[in-house]
Enzyme design. Structure first.
Site, short mmCIF file in Angstrom:
data_model
loop_
_atom_site.label_atom_id
_atom_site.label_comp_id
_atom_site.label_asym_id
_atom_site.label_seq_id
_atom_site.Cartn_x
_atom_site.Cartn_y
_atom_site.Cartn_z
N ASN A 25 -6.15 -11.39 -0.42
CA ASN A 25 -4.88 -10.60 -0.15
C ASN A 25 -3.79 -11.19 -0.70
OD1 ASN A 25 -2.59 -9.50 1.41
ND2 ASN A 25 -4.02 -8.05 2.07
N SER A 48 -6.51 -4.88 0.13
CA SER A 48 -5.01 -4.41 0.54
C SER A 48 -5.02 -3.87 1.86
CB SER A 48 -4.48 -3.24 -0.26
OG SER A 48 -3.17 -2.73 -0.20
N GLU A 49 -3.85 -4.38 2.83
CA GLU A 49 -4.09 -3.80 4.17
C GLU A 49 -3.85 -2.63 4.51
OE1 GLU A 49 -0.20 -6.04 3.97
OE2 GLU A 49 -1.87 -6.28 2.66
N ASN A 50 -3.41 -1.71 3.66
CA ASN A 50 -3.47 -0.35 3.88
C ASN A 50 -4.75 0.41 3.77
OD1 ASN A 50 -3.35 -0.50 1.45
ND2 ASN A 50 -2.19 1.58 0.89
N SER A 90 -9.19 -1.93 7.99
CA SER A 90 -8.74 -3.03 7.01
C SER A 90 -8.30 -4.03 7.77
CB SER A 90 -7.54 -2.14 6.31
OG SER A 90 -7.41 -3.28 5.23
#
Length: 219
Positions: A25, A48-50, A90
């Site tokens: 990340n 990607s954390e979304n 996520s």
């Protein structure tokens, strides 16, 4: 070095920390340059954390897809085989320890590995985002950051800004060198040839332990 040279030096060196097959990340800003300098033999999976696993490069101008947006709010592309899912899944990946490394920027970091990277009091910010989860969930936390801000140290004896997380940083990479966070303190492992040890220490508030095996900074 000018600003662009500084960013390239940091991104090139940070790229060397990633291994083939790593799930990684990258924070916004400077860390997004790192894929440009990965070896052709190193293939990482960007998360990607979304809600994306298999993040690609930035799209060319005019080729942006409004359906594809990264955690930083910018347009993204996907690599073949990429997957997308809800943000709860996520963060389950992050909190479950499935991210091998996260590379983030910093406002301040200190000798205990505490990180402040989300707010300067009095300035409007959108929020902490996923940084606090990445700091405690990723297996390895690397900072890719400029050594100073307007001549002021960013590597502190103790952070003075509100923390994102305490004691989670493993490695600090700046244009001046590579510093490992250890229980005994900050160890300068590599130094950029343009600087002396004295110059690095002068730009660093925290005391540095100079490695017995100090090497020129790799690129």
């Amino acid at each position: 070095m000018d600003k662009n040279q500084i960013r390239e030096v940091i991104a090139r060196r940070a790229a060397l920390e990633l291994k083939d097959g790593d799930v990684v990340n990258l924070g916004i800003g400077l860390p997004t340059l790192i894929p440009n300098y990965l070896s052709k033999d190193v293939h990482v999976v960007l998360q990607s954390e979304n809600g994306v696993l298999g993040l690609g490069s930035q799209p060319a101008e005019g080729e942006e897809d409004p359906e594809l947006i990264g955690a930083g709010g910018g347009y993204i592309t996907l690599t073949p085989g990429a997957s997308s899912f809800d943000s709860a899944t996520s963060f389950g990946i992050i909190r479950g320890g499935h991210v091998d490394a996260t590379i983030l920027g910093a406002l301040q970091v200190d000798e205990k590995g505490d990180l402040a990277n989300w707010i300067i009091p009095g300035k409007l910010v959108p929020g902490m985002g996923g940084a606090m989860d990445l700091l405690v969930g990723a297996r390895r936390v690397i900072l890719a950051m400029e050594h100073t801000a307007k001549g002021n140290p960013k590597i502190m004896k103790k952070c003075t800004l509100p923390l994102t997380a305490a004691g989670q940083v493993n490695l600090i990479i700046t244009e001046m060198g590579v510093i490992e966070v250890t229980p005994k303190g900050l160890v300068l492992k590599e130094i950029h040839p343009e600087f002396t040890v004295e110059q690095v220490q002068a730009a660093t508030e925290a005391p540095l332990i100079i490695s017995d095996d100090l090497k020129p900074m790799r690129s």
